[in-house]
Design a protein around this motif. Structure first.
Motif, short mmCIF file in Angstrom:
data_model
loop_
_atom_site.label_atom_id
_atom_site.label_comp_id
_atom_site.label_asym_id
_atom_site.label_seq_id
_atom_site.Cartn_x
_atom_site.Cartn_y
_atom_site.Cartn_z
N ARG A 196 56.21 38.42 46.10
CA ARG A 196 56.35 37.15 46.84
C ARG A 196 56.48 36.11 46.01
N PHE A 197 57.37 35.06 46.42
CA PHE A 197 57.38 33.84 45.70
C PHE A 197 56.26 32.78 46.02
N LEU A 198 55.68 32.46 44.99
CA LEU A 198 54.54 31.30 45.08
C LEU A 198 55.17 29.94 44.85
N THR A 199 55.68 29.75 43.71
CA THR A 199 56.32 28.37 43.34
C THR A 199 57.40 28.43 42.32
N ASN A 200 58.17 27.57 41.85
CA ASN A 200 59.20 27.52 40.89
C ASN A 200 58.91 26.46 40.03
N ASP A 201 58.31 25.18 40.40
CA ASP A 201 58.20 24.10 39.57
C ASP A 201 56.88 23.33 39.37
N ARG A 202 56.12 23.35 40.52
CA ARG A 202 54.89 22.69 40.60
C ARG A 202 53.78 23.88 41.17
N LEU A 203 52.82 24.21 40.17
CA LEU A 203 51.82 24.94 40.52
C LEU A 203 50.55 24.33 40.18
N PHE A 204 49.42 24.55 41.16
CA PHE A 204 48.37 23.76 41.19
C PHE A 204 47.17 25.10 40.89
N ILE A 205 46.35 24.93 40.18
CA ILE A 205 45.20 25.62 39.70
C ILE A 205 43.98 24.98 39.82
N ARG A 206 42.95 25.78 40.17
CA ARG A 206 41.50 25.43 40.48
C ARG A 206 40.55 26.51 40.26
N GLY A 207 39.50 26.38 39.26
CA GLY A 207 38.52 27.20 39.03
C GLY A 207 37.63 27.59 40.40
N VAL A 208 37.02 28.85 40.44
CA VAL A 208 36.04 29.03 41.74
C VAL A 208 34.50 28.94 40.89
N SER A 209 33.75 28.30 41.61
CA SER A 209 32.61 28.14 41.27
C SER A 209 31.84 29.37 40.69
N ASP A 210 31.01 29.48 39.87
CA ASP A 210 30.18 30.55 39.42
C ASP A 210 31.04 31.62 39.44
N ALA A 211 32.32 31.70 39.00
CA ALA A 211 33.08 32.93 38.80
C ALA A 211 34.28 32.55 37.67
N ALA A 212 34.74 33.45 37.07
CA ALA A 212 35.91 33.29 36.21
C ALA A 212 37.07 33.35 36.76
N GLU A 213 37.27 33.52 38.28
CA GLU A 213 38.46 33.48 38.86
C GLU A 213 39.04 32.06 38.94
N VAL A 214 40.38 32.04 38.76
CA VAL A 214 41.20 30.78 38.98
C VAL A 214 42.21 31.10 40.13
N GLN A 215 42.11 30.11 41.21
CA GLN A 215 42.90 30.30 42.19
C GLN A 215 44.06 29.46 41.99
N ILE A 216 45.43 29.77 42.41
CA ILE A 216 46.70 29.04 42.19
C ILE A 216 47.14 28.93 43.57
N SER A 217 47.84 27.67 43.69
CA SER A 217 48.66 27.35 44.83
C SER A 217 49.98 27.00 44.38
N GLY A 218 50.90 27.40 45.24
CA GLY A 218 52.28 26.82 45.39
C GLY A 218 52.52 25.64 46.38
N VAL A 219 53.70 25.22 46.42
CA VAL A 219 54.14 24.27 47.37
C VAL A 219 55.34 24.80 48.12
N PRO A 220 55.72 24.34 49.17
CA PRO A 220 56.80 24.78 50.15
C PRO A 220 58.24 24.27 49.65
N LYS A 221 58.55 24.39 48.46
CA LYS A 221 59.69 24.00 47.78
C LYS A 221 60.57 24.99 47.30
N LEU A 222 61.71 25.17 47.64
CA LEU A 222 62.72 26.38 47.28
C LEU A 222 63.02 26.03 45.73
N PRO A 223 63.25 27.17 45.04
CA PRO A 223 63.46 27.10 43.83
C PRO A 223 65.15 26.14 43.67
N ARG A 224 65.04 25.30 42.77
CA ARG A 224 66.16 24.86 42.36
C ARG A 224 66.75 25.32 41.08
#
Length: 365
Positions: A190-218
């Motif tokens: 599944r496509f998440l993102t092509n050019d802008r990715l956002f990252i955020r650490g999760v409290s008290d865990a080594a996990e990192v969340q990522i978020s894309g934006v609703p922008k199609l690949p150019r």
């Protein structure tokens, strides 16, 4: 003039004499809702098709109400100041004018003008001819929302597959889009993102969340001609012209095409949030030796950080309504801290998309 009256004055200058159509467009992503209004039904239809995977039809309270006015470029008697571009970028692109309550951003090449403010931003100009800039303006509102919630912006692409995700950053022209779209050939990806990715650490865990934006690949033609799934984007004649070019010239050619993910790969192939599995940084070269993939620690390899760090840009508005007054450099330590527990790999040696795709498939399996 007080804050609200100055904002009202600019909004009136953008919209005076233009009647909005009855319908509007509501978009929802991760609990954030934006409503788009316009005087152009054609523009709303284009935007509804582009964002069709996040369109909502039920009445929903809006986080932001954005207005896009199809009109001649507004002539505003203000002293715009050129926005400093990032290292490696040349030519004038954006110019800004700040006032109490908002910022005007003038797109030098197209004449479009955008009023950025907390909850009622406005786009004005030839929106139909420059609908990609309107799309970017809509995405800027979502990116503001993410950054105000302490997500950190990266210059990267990403895909997700059966609960595992791969993020891909690269130095300029390094092939992150080509790599990401090769992985989209996997049937469950599944496509998440092509050019802008956002990252955020999760409290008290080594996990990192990522978020894309609703922008199609150019993407550029070099990405298209090497991937059979993407070749219908080009005419046969244009593809033959491109294949006749020297390899380096084709690699460097800037000629953007949108990849409609749902049309190209099928329904349910877009996702917006995932847990980070691994982060690849492409640091390979043409005519180099065999490709190598090596796990790295960003504390020790700060030289790799410029590939993934990204400045927020002129549309970024802080949670208190304030703007950056100049290009602020990213803080390397924030990226090191956020990715401290993540699996980060450097891809070095010679450029080998087949080899890297095979490595990614094995890692995903």
């Amino acid at each position: 003039m007080d804050k609200q009256s100055e904002l009202d004055r600019f909004q009136a200058q953008f919209t005076a004499g233009y009647s909005l159509v009855e319908q509007d467009l509501s978009l929802q992503i991760e609990g954030w809702v934006l409503v788009v209004r316009s005087n152009s039904s054609d523009l709303l239809q284009r935007l509804a098709h582009y964002f069709r995977h996040i369109v909502v039809t039920e009445p929903t309270p809006a986080s932001v109400c954005l207005t896009a006015i199809q009109r001649p470029p507004p002539d505003l008697p203000v002293a715009f100041k050129d926005w400093e571009r990032e290292a490696g970028k040349s030519g004038r692109k954006d110019a800004c004018f700040d006032f109490a309550g908002g910022r005007l951003v003038h797109k030098v090449r197209t004449g479009m003008v955008f009023l950025q403010c907390v909850d009622a931003p406005v786009a004005a100009g030839d929106c139909l001819a420059n609908d990609n800039q309107v799309i970017n303006f809509i995405n800027a509102q979502f990116m503001n929302w993410l950054q105000q919630k302490n997500w950190l912006i990266c210059h990267a692409a990403a895909i997700e597959m059966q609960g595992k995700s791969i993020a891909i950053a690269a130095f300029s022209g390094g092939g992150k889009s080509t790599t990401m779209l090769r992985l989209m050939d996997l049937p469950n990806s599944r496509f998440l993102t092509n050019d802008r990715l956002f990252i955020r650490g999760v409290s008290d865990a080594a996990e990192v969340q990522i978020s894309g934006v609703p922008k199609l690949p150019r993407i550029n033609p070099g990405t298209i001609v090497a991937n059979p799934v993407l070749q219908p984007i080009l005419s046969s004649a244009r593809r033959e012209q491109l294949l006749a070019m020297p390899r380096q010239a084709l690699w460097d050619l800037e000629e953007k095409y949108d990849v409609d993910i749902l049309e190209t790969y099928g329904p349910e192939r877009i996702q917006h949030v995932a847990e980070l599995g691994c982060f690849l940084i492409l640091n390979w070269k043409h005519h180099a030796e065999k490709m190598a993939v090596q796990k790295v620690d960003l504390k020790e390899r700060r030289d790799l950080l410029p590939a993934l760090m990204k400045t927020p840009g002129p549309f970024y508005q802080q949670s208190d309504g304030q703007f950056q007054t100049e290009q602020v450099r990213p803080e390397p330590q924030r990226y090191i801290n956020t990715l401290a527990g993540a699996a980060v790999y450097e891809v070095s040696g010679g450029i080998d998309f087949d080899g890297l795709s095979a490595w990614c498939r094995q890692w995903l399996a």
